[in-house]
Design a protein around this motif. Structure first.
Motif, PDB file in Angstrom:
ATOM      1  N   LEU A 163       1.320  -1.285   0.142  1.00 25.78           N
ATOM      2  CA  LEU A 163      -0.035   0.387  -0.745  1.00 25.78           C
ATOM      3  C   LEU A 163       0.462   1.446  -0.233  1.00 25.78           C
ATOM      4  N   GLY A 164       1.812   1.281   0.485  1.00 25.85           N
ATOM      5  CA  GLY A 164       2.839   2.843   0.958  1.00 25.85           C
ATOM      6  C   GLY A 164       2.713   3.920   2.447  1.00 25.85           C
ATOM      7  N   ARG A 165       2.550   4.582   1.991  1.00 27.89           N
ATOM      8  CA  ARG A 165       2.343   5.403   3.438  1.00 27.89           C
ATOM      9  C   ARG A 165       0.971   5.570   3.097  1.00 27.89           C
ATOM     10  N   ALA A 166       0.584   5.594   4.175  1.00 28.21           N
ATOM     11  CA  ALA A 166      -1.138   5.790   4.862  1.00 28.21           C
ATOM     12  C   ALA A 166      -1.628   6.475   5.708  1.00 28.21           C
ATOM     13  N   VAL A 167      -2.252   7.086   5.893  1.00 30.30           N
ATOM     14  CA  VAL A 167      -3.135   7.297   7.197  1.00 30.30           C
ATOM     15  C   VAL A 167      -4.686   6.839   6.748  1.00 30.30           C
ATOM     16  N   SER A 168      -4.618   6.134   8.423  1.00 30.13           N
ATOM     17  CA  SER A 168      -6.129   5.597   8.872  1.00 30.13           C
ATOM     18  C   SER A 168      -7.175   7.262   9.367  1.00 30.13           C
ATOM     19  N   VAL A 169      -8.599   7.156   8.575  1.00 28.63           N
ATOM     20  CA  VAL A 169      -9.390   8.348   9.263  1.00 28.63           C
ATOM     21  C   VAL A 169     -10.540   6.773   9.984  1.00 28.63           C
ATOM     22  N   PHE A 170     -10.315   8.171  11.304  1.00 25.57           N
ATOM     23  CA  PHE A 170     -11.429   7.452  11.523  1.00 25.57           C
ATOM     24  C   PHE A 170     -13.314   8.349  12.102  1.00 25.57           C
ATOM     25  N   GLY A 171     -14.309   8.131  12.058  1.00 27.86           N
ATOM     26  CA  GLY A 171     -15.216   8.830  12.458  1.00 27.86           C
ATOM     27  C   GLY A 171     -17.217   8.187  11.845  1.00 27.86           C
ATOM     28  N   SER A 172     -18.185   8.957  12.937  1.00 24.57           N
ATOM     29  CA  SER A 172     -18.668   7.593  12.837  1.00 24.57           C
ATOM     30  C   SER A 172     -19.467   7.593  11.586  1.00 24.57           C
ATOM     31  N   ALA A 173     -20.373   6.714  11.490  1.00 22.31           N
ATOM     32  CA  ALA A 173     -21.216   6.492  10.421  1.00 22.31           C
ATOM     33  C   ALA A 173     -22.944   6.737  10.071  1.00 22.31           C
ATOM     34  N   ARG A 174     -22.844   7.782  11.369  1.00 23.03           N
ATOM     35  CA  ARG A 174     -24.261   8.373  11.199  1.00 23.03           C
ATOM     36  C   ARG A 174     -24.327   9.330  10.866  1.00 23.03           C
ATOM     37  N   THR A 175     -22.670  10.200  10.361  1.00 17.66           N
ATOM     38  CA  THR A 175     -22.597  11.520  10.348  1.00 17.66           C
ATOM     39  C   THR A 175     -23.576  11.543   8.848  1.00 17.66           C
ATOM     40  N   PRO A 176     -24.495  12.656   9.058  1.00 18.02           N
ATOM     41  CA  PRO A 176     -24.930  12.961   7.187  1.00 18.02           C
ATOM     42  C   PRO A 176     -24.113  13.576   6.679  1.00 18.02           C
ATOM     43  N   VAL A 177     -24.369  13.340   4.999  1.00 21.37           N
ATOM     44  CA  VAL A 177     -23.771  13.733   3.714  1.00 21.37           C
ATOM     45  C   VAL A 177     -23.329  15.273   3.750  1.00 21.37           C
ATOM     46  N   VAL A 228      -4.227  12.769   0.177  1.00 19.97           N
ATOM     47  CA  VAL A 228      -3.613  11.936  -1.571  1.00 19.97           C
ATOM     48  C   VAL A 228      -2.877  12.742  -1.985  1.00 19.97           C
ATOM     49  N   GLU A 229      -3.097  14.437  -1.786  1.00 19.44           N
ATOM     50  CA  GLU A 229      -2.352  14.648  -2.199  1.00 19.44           C
ATOM     51  C   GLU A 229      -0.304  15.174  -1.419  1.00 19.44           C
ATOM     52  N   ALA A 230      -0.611  14.562   0.441  1.00 21.58           N
ATOM     53  CA  ALA A 230       0.307  14.569   0.772  1.00 21.58           C
ATOM     54  C   ALA A 230       1.273  13.195   0.229  1.00 21.58           C
ATOM     55  N   GLY A 231       0.708  12.419  -0.480  1.00 21.40           N
ATOM     56  CA  GLY A 231       1.593  11.522  -1.070  1.00 21.40           C
ATOM     57  C   GLY A 231       0.849  10.430   0.836  1.00 21.40           C
ATOM     58  N   TYR A 232      -0.570  10.657   0.717  1.00 20.79           N
ATOM     59  CA  TYR A 232      -0.323   8.914   1.318  1.00 20.79           C
ATOM     60  C   TYR A 232      -2.116   8.447   0.954  1.00 20.79           C
ATOM     61  N   ALA A 233      -1.782   7.161   0.757  1.00 22.22           N
ATOM     62  CA  ALA A 233      -3.590   6.433   0.783  1.00 22.22           C
ATOM     63  C   ALA A 233      -4.383   7.009   1.733  1.00 22.22           C
ATOM     64  N   VAL A 234      -5.681   6.555   1.889  1.00 25.66           N
ATOM     65  CA  VAL A 234      -6.635   7.010   2.881  1.00 25.66           C
ATOM     66  C   VAL A 234      -7.517   5.422   3.459  1.00 25.66           C
ATOM     67  N   ILE A 235      -6.868   4.927   4.686  1.00 23.25           N
ATOM     68  CA  ILE A 235      -7.486   3.921   5.165  1.00 23.25           C
ATOM     69  C   ILE A 235      -9.536   4.333   6.248  1.00 23.25           C
ATOM     70  N   THR A 236     -10.141   3.627   5.247  1.00 23.84           N
ATOM     71  CA  THR A 236     -11.560   3.934   6.391  1.00 23.84           C
ATOM     72  C   THR A 236     -12.107   2.725   7.533  1.00 23.84           C
ATOM     73  N   GLY A 237     -12.700   2.590   8.039  1.00 23.46           N
ATOM     74  CA  GLY A 237     -13.768   1.544   8.044  1.00 23.46           C
ATOM     75  C   GLY A 237     -14.667   1.088   7.067  1.00 23.46           C
ATOM     76  N   GLY A 238     -14.705   1.463   5.924  1.00 22.10           N
ATOM     77  CA  GLY A 238     -15.518   1.159   4.999  1.00 22.10           C
ATOM     78  C   GLY A 238     -16.773   1.263   4.480  1.00 22.10           C
ATOM     79  N   GLY A 239     -17.480   2.339   5.439  1.00 20.05           N
ATOM     80  CA  GLY A 239     -18.804   2.250   6.314  1.00 20.05           C
ATOM     81  C   GLY A 239     -19.124   3.139   5.769  1.00 20.05           C
ATOM     82  N   PRO A 240     -20.558   3.900   5.995  1.00 17.56           N
ATOM     83  CA  PRO A 240     -20.904   5.608   5.353  1.00 17.56           C
ATOM     84  C   PRO A 240     -20.300   6.070   6.677  1.00 17.56           C
TER      85      PRO A 240
END
Length: 251
Positions: A62-76, A92-104
Protein backbone atom coordinates in the motif's frame (compact mmCIF):
# COMPACT_ATOMS: atom_id res chain seq x y z
CA UNK A 1 -39.36 -9.55 -6.04
CA UNK A 2 -36.28 -8.30 -4.19
CA UNK A 3 -34.45 -10.45 -1.65
CA UNK A 4 -34.12 -7.71 1.01
CA UNK A 5 -31.13 -5.97 2.51
CA UNK A 6 -27.59 -7.03 1.73
CA UNK A 7 -25.40 -8.47 4.49
CA UNK A 8 -21.64 -8.97 4.12
CA UNK A 9 -19.96 -11.87 5.93
CA UNK A 10 -16.31 -11.88 4.97
CA UNK A 11 -16.19 -12.57 1.26
CA UNK A 12 -19.80 -13.81 1.27
CA UNK A 13 -22.90 -11.71 0.47
CA UNK A 14 -26.20 -12.75 2.06
CA UNK A 15 -29.75 -11.45 1.52
CA UNK A 16 -33.25 -12.14 2.75
CA UNK A 17 -33.69 -15.32 4.75
CA UNK A 18 -29.96 -16.04 4.54
CA UNK A 19 -29.07 -13.10 6.82
CA UNK A 20 -27.93 -14.59 10.17
CA UNK A 21 -29.32 -13.53 13.53
CA UNK A 22 -25.87 -12.97 15.07
CA UNK A 23 -22.43 -11.96 13.80
CA UNK A 24 -19.34 -14.17 13.65
CA UNK A 25 -17.69 -12.06 16.37
CA UNK A 26 -20.73 -12.46 18.64
CA UNK A 27 -20.65 -16.23 18.29
CA UNK A 28 -16.92 -16.34 18.99
CA UNK A 29 -17.33 -14.32 22.21
CA UNK A 30 -20.47 -16.10 23.44
CA UNK A 31 -19.50 -18.03 26.59
CA UNK A 32 -22.95 -19.59 26.88
CA UNK A 33 -22.67 -21.86 23.84
CA UNK A 34 -22.51 -25.64 24.19
CA UNK A 35 -19.43 -27.84 24.26
CA UNK A 36 -19.56 -27.96 20.47
CA UNK A 37 -16.88 -25.26 20.60
CA UNK A 38 -14.38 -28.06 21.27
CA UNK A 39 -14.92 -29.14 17.70
CA UNK A 40 -15.57 -25.81 15.99
CA UNK A 41 -12.97 -23.48 17.56
CA UNK A 42 -9.96 -25.09 15.81
CA UNK A 43 -11.66 -24.25 12.51
CA UNK A 44 -12.28 -20.74 13.74
CA UNK A 45 -8.53 -20.39 14.24
CA UNK A 46 -7.98 -21.22 10.58
CA UNK A 47 -10.61 -18.69 9.55
CA UNK A 48 -8.97 -16.04 11.74
CA UNK A 49 -5.63 -16.89 10.18
CA UNK A 50 -7.11 -16.52 6.73
CA UNK A 51 -8.35 -13.02 7.59
CA UNK A 52 -4.86 -11.92 8.57
CA UNK A 53 -3.40 -13.47 5.43
CA UNK A 54 -6.04 -11.74 3.27
CA UNK A 55 -5.44 -8.37 4.93
CA UNK A 56 -1.66 -8.61 4.77
CA UNK A 57 -1.80 -9.69 1.14
CA UNK A 58 -4.09 -6.83 0.12
CA UNK A 59 -2.24 -4.05 1.97
CA UNK A 60 1.43 -5.09 2.01
CA UNK A 61 2.30 -2.87 -0.95
CA UNK A 62 0.00 0.00 0.00
CA UNK A 63 2.80 2.43 0.81
CA UNK A 64 2.38 5.44 3.08
CA UNK A 65 -1.14 5.63 4.49
CA UNK A 66 -3.21 7.29 7.21
CA UNK A 67 -6.28 5.84 8.91
CA UNK A 68 -9.28 8.17 9.22
CA UNK A 69 -12.05 7.46 11.72
CA UNK A 70 -15.44 9.00 12.40
CA UNK A 71 -19.10 8.22 12.89
CA UNK A 72 -21.04 6.06 10.45
CA UNK A 73 -24.04 8.26 11.38
CA UNK A 74 -22.55 11.49 10.02
CA UNK A 75 -25.08 12.99 7.54
CA UNK A 76 -23.88 13.78 4.03
CA UNK A 77 -24.88 17.43 4.43
CA UNK A 78 -23.13 17.94 7.79
CA UNK A 79 -19.94 19.97 8.43
CA UNK A 80 -18.22 16.79 9.67
CA UNK A 81 -18.83 15.08 6.32
CA UNK A 82 -17.25 18.05 4.53
CA UNK A 83 -14.26 17.90 6.90
CA UNK A 84 -13.80 14.19 6.20
CA UNK A 85 -13.93 14.71 2.46
CA UNK A 86 -11.35 17.48 2.63
CA UNK A 87 -9.07 15.39 4.86
CA UNK A 88 -9.19 12.56 2.34
CA UNK A 89 -8.30 14.90 -0.51
CA UNK A 90 -5.43 16.58 1.33
CA UNK A 91 -3.93 13.29 2.49
CA UNK A 92 -3.80 12.03 -1.09
CA UNK A 93 -2.20 15.29 -2.23
CA UNK A 94 0.39 14.82 0.55
CA UNK A 95 1.25 11.38 -0.81
CA UNK A 96 -0.81 9.13 1.47
CA UNK A 97 -3.38 6.45 0.87
CA UNK A 98 -6.51 6.81 3.01
CA UNK A 99 -7.75 3.91 5.16
CA UNK A 100 -11.22 3.91 6.73
CA UNK A 101 -13.65 1.35 8.07
CA UNK A 102 -15.32 1.44 4.66
CA UNK A 103 -18.77 2.30 5.99
CA UNK A 104 -21.08 5.30 5.53
CA UNK A 105 -20.92 8.72 7.18
CA UNK A 106 -17.50 10.15 8.00
CA UNK A 107 -15.78 7.06 6.63
CA UNK A 108 -17.51 7.51 3.28
CA UNK A 109 -16.53 11.18 3.29
CA UNK A 110 -12.82 10.44 3.67
CA UNK A 111 -12.99 7.70 1.03
CA UNK A 112 -14.79 10.07 -1.33
CA UNK A 113 -12.19 12.78 -0.87
CA UNK A 114 -9.38 10.30 -1.52
CA UNK A 115 -11.04 8.72 -4.56
CA UNK A 116 -11.99 12.07 -6.10
CA UNK A 117 -8.36 13.18 -5.71
CA UNK A 118 -7.20 10.12 -7.65
CA UNK A 119 -5.64 8.37 -4.66
CA UNK A 120 -5.90 4.95 -3.06
CA UNK A 121 -9.11 4.79 -1.03
CA UNK A 122 -9.06 1.78 1.30
CA UNK A 123 -12.07 0.37 3.14
CA UNK A 124 -11.68 -2.26 5.84
CA UNK A 125 -15.23 -3.52 6.26
CA UNK A 126 -16.63 -5.53 9.15
CA UNK A 127 -19.57 -7.89 9.49
CA UNK A 128 -22.27 -5.88 11.29
CA UNK A 129 -26.03 -6.40 11.60
CA UNK A 130 -26.84 -2.83 10.54
CA UNK A 131 -24.41 -1.89 7.74
CA UNK A 132 -24.55 -2.95 4.10
CA UNK A 133 -21.00 -3.47 2.90
CA UNK A 134 -18.42 -0.99 1.66
CA UNK A 135 -19.27 2.51 0.53
CA UNK A 136 -19.02 3.23 -3.23
CA UNK A 137 -15.85 5.36 -2.93
CA UNK A 138 -13.61 2.50 -1.79
CA UNK A 139 -11.25 1.34 -4.54
CA UNK A 140 -9.38 -1.21 -2.40
CA UNK A 141 -11.62 -3.09 0.00
CA UNK A 142 -11.16 -5.95 2.44
CA UNK A 143 -14.07 -7.40 4.45
CA UNK A 144 -13.47 -8.92 7.87
CA UNK A 145 -15.50 -11.10 10.20
CA UNK A 146 -13.40 -10.35 13.29
CA UNK A 147 -12.80 -6.92 14.79
CA UNK A 148 -9.34 -7.77 16.13
CA UNK A 149 -8.03 -8.80 12.70
CA UNK A 150 -9.41 -5.63 11.17
CA UNK A 151 -7.96 -3.43 13.94
CA UNK A 152 -4.49 -4.82 13.28
CA UNK A 153 -4.69 -3.59 9.69
CA UNK A 154 -5.68 -0.06 10.76
CA UNK A 155 -2.50 0.26 12.81
CA UNK A 156 0.00 -1.85 10.87
CA UNK A 157 -0.38 -0.03 7.57
CA UNK A 158 -0.94 3.54 8.81
CA UNK A 159 1.52 6.26 9.75
CA UNK A 160 -1.03 8.03 11.93
CA UNK A 161 -4.71 8.59 12.69
CA UNK A 162 -7.05 11.45 11.91
CA UNK A 163 -10.15 11.19 14.09
CA UNK A 164 -13.37 12.98 13.17
CA UNK A 165 -16.34 13.30 15.56
CA UNK A 166 -17.79 9.89 16.34
CA UNK A 167 -19.28 7.52 18.88
CA UNK A 168 -18.24 4.33 20.64
CA UNK A 169 -16.53 2.78 17.61
CA UNK A 170 -14.51 5.92 16.96
CA UNK A 171 -13.54 6.21 20.63
CA UNK A 172 -12.56 2.54 20.67
CA UNK A 173 -10.10 3.05 17.80
CA UNK A 174 -8.82 6.30 19.30
CA UNK A 175 -8.05 4.94 22.76
CA UNK A 176 -6.60 1.72 21.41
CA UNK A 177 -4.15 3.77 19.32
CA UNK A 178 -3.18 5.90 22.33
CA UNK A 179 -2.72 2.78 24.46
CA UNK A 180 -0.43 1.25 21.83
CA UNK A 181 1.67 4.41 21.81
CA UNK A 182 1.67 4.64 25.62
CA UNK A 183 2.86 1.03 25.94
CA UNK A 184 5.40 1.49 23.13
CA UNK A 185 3.81 -1.11 20.89
CA UNK A 186 3.99 1.52 18.16
CA UNK A 187 6.30 4.54 18.08
CA UNK A 188 6.04 8.02 16.55
CA UNK A 189 2.38 7.52 15.74
CA UNK A 190 0.59 10.90 15.47
CA UNK A 191 -3.06 10.99 16.52
CA UNK A 192 -4.97 14.10 15.40
CA UNK A 193 -8.49 14.94 16.60
CA UNK A 194 -10.36 17.14 14.13
CA UNK A 195 -12.96 19.46 15.67
CA UNK A 196 -12.10 21.64 18.69
CA UNK A 197 -15.69 22.03 19.87
CA UNK A 198 -16.36 18.29 19.79
CA UNK A 199 -13.10 17.01 21.32
CA UNK A 200 -12.14 19.71 23.85
CA UNK A 201 -14.59 18.51 26.57
CA UNK A 202 -12.99 15.05 26.38
CA UNK A 203 -9.49 16.53 26.68
CA UNK A 204 -10.67 18.59 29.68
CA UNK A 205 -11.97 15.39 31.30
CA UNK A 206 -8.69 13.59 30.66
CA UNK A 207 -6.78 16.41 32.34
CA UNK A 208 -9.31 17.13 35.07
CA UNK A 209 -10.07 13.54 36.09
CA UNK A 210 -7.61 10.93 34.79
CA UNK A 211 -4.51 13.11 35.09
CA UNK A 212 -5.51 14.54 38.49
CA UNK A 213 -6.06 11.01 39.83
CA UNK A 214 -2.69 9.88 38.50
CA UNK A 215 -4.20 7.42 36.03
CA UNK A 216 -2.28 8.89 33.08
CA UNK A 217 0.66 11.25 32.59
CA UNK A 218 0.80 14.68 31.01
CA UNK A 219 2.73 13.12 28.12
CA UNK A 220 -0.24 10.85 27.42
CA UNK A 221 -2.56 13.83 27.01
CA UNK A 222 -0.05 15.65 24.83
CA UNK A 223 -0.12 12.76 22.36
CA UNK A 224 -3.59 13.92 21.31
CA UNK A 225 -3.43 16.86 18.92
CA UNK A 226 -6.73 18.77 18.65
CA UNK A 227 -7.14 20.97 15.56
CA UNK A 228 -9.98 22.67 13.72
CA UNK A 229 -9.03 22.42 10.07
CA UNK A 230 -8.15 19.58 7.67
CA UNK A 231 -5.06 21.54 6.64
CA UNK A 232 -3.78 21.56 10.25
CA UNK A 233 -4.54 17.86 10.65
CA UNK A 234 -2.64 16.81 7.55
CA UNK A 235 0.25 19.18 8.28
CA UNK A 236 0.68 17.58 11.73
CA UNK A 237 0.70 14.08 10.21
CA UNK A 238 3.24 15.08 7.56
CA UNK A 239 5.52 16.88 10.03
CA UNK A 240 5.50 14.02 12.54
CA UNK A 241 6.39 11.45 9.91
CA UNK A 242 9.12 13.60 8.36
CA UNK A 243 10.62 13.98 11.84
CA UNK A 244 10.47 10.21 12.36
CA UNK A 245 12.13 9.50 9.01
CA UNK A 246 14.88 12.06 9.74
CA UNK A 247 15.56 10.41 13.07
CA UNK A 248 15.87 7.01 11.41
CA UNK A 249 18.40 8.15 8.82
CA UNK A 250 22.01 7.11 9.56
CA UNK A 251 24.39 9.87 10.66
Amino acid sequence: MTTGREYRKGATTLRGTQVPGTTTDARLLDNAESSDWLHTDPWRVLRIQSEFVEGFGALAELGRAVSVFGSARTPVDSPSYALGQEVGRLLVEAGYAVITGGGPGAMEAANKGAADAGGTSVGLGIELPFENGLNPYVNLGVNFRYFFARKTMFVKYAEGYVVLPGGFGTLDELFEAITLVQTQKVTSFPVVLLGQEFWTPMIDWLRGTLLEHGMISEADVQRLHVVDSPEEAVALIVAANEQRRDAQRPE
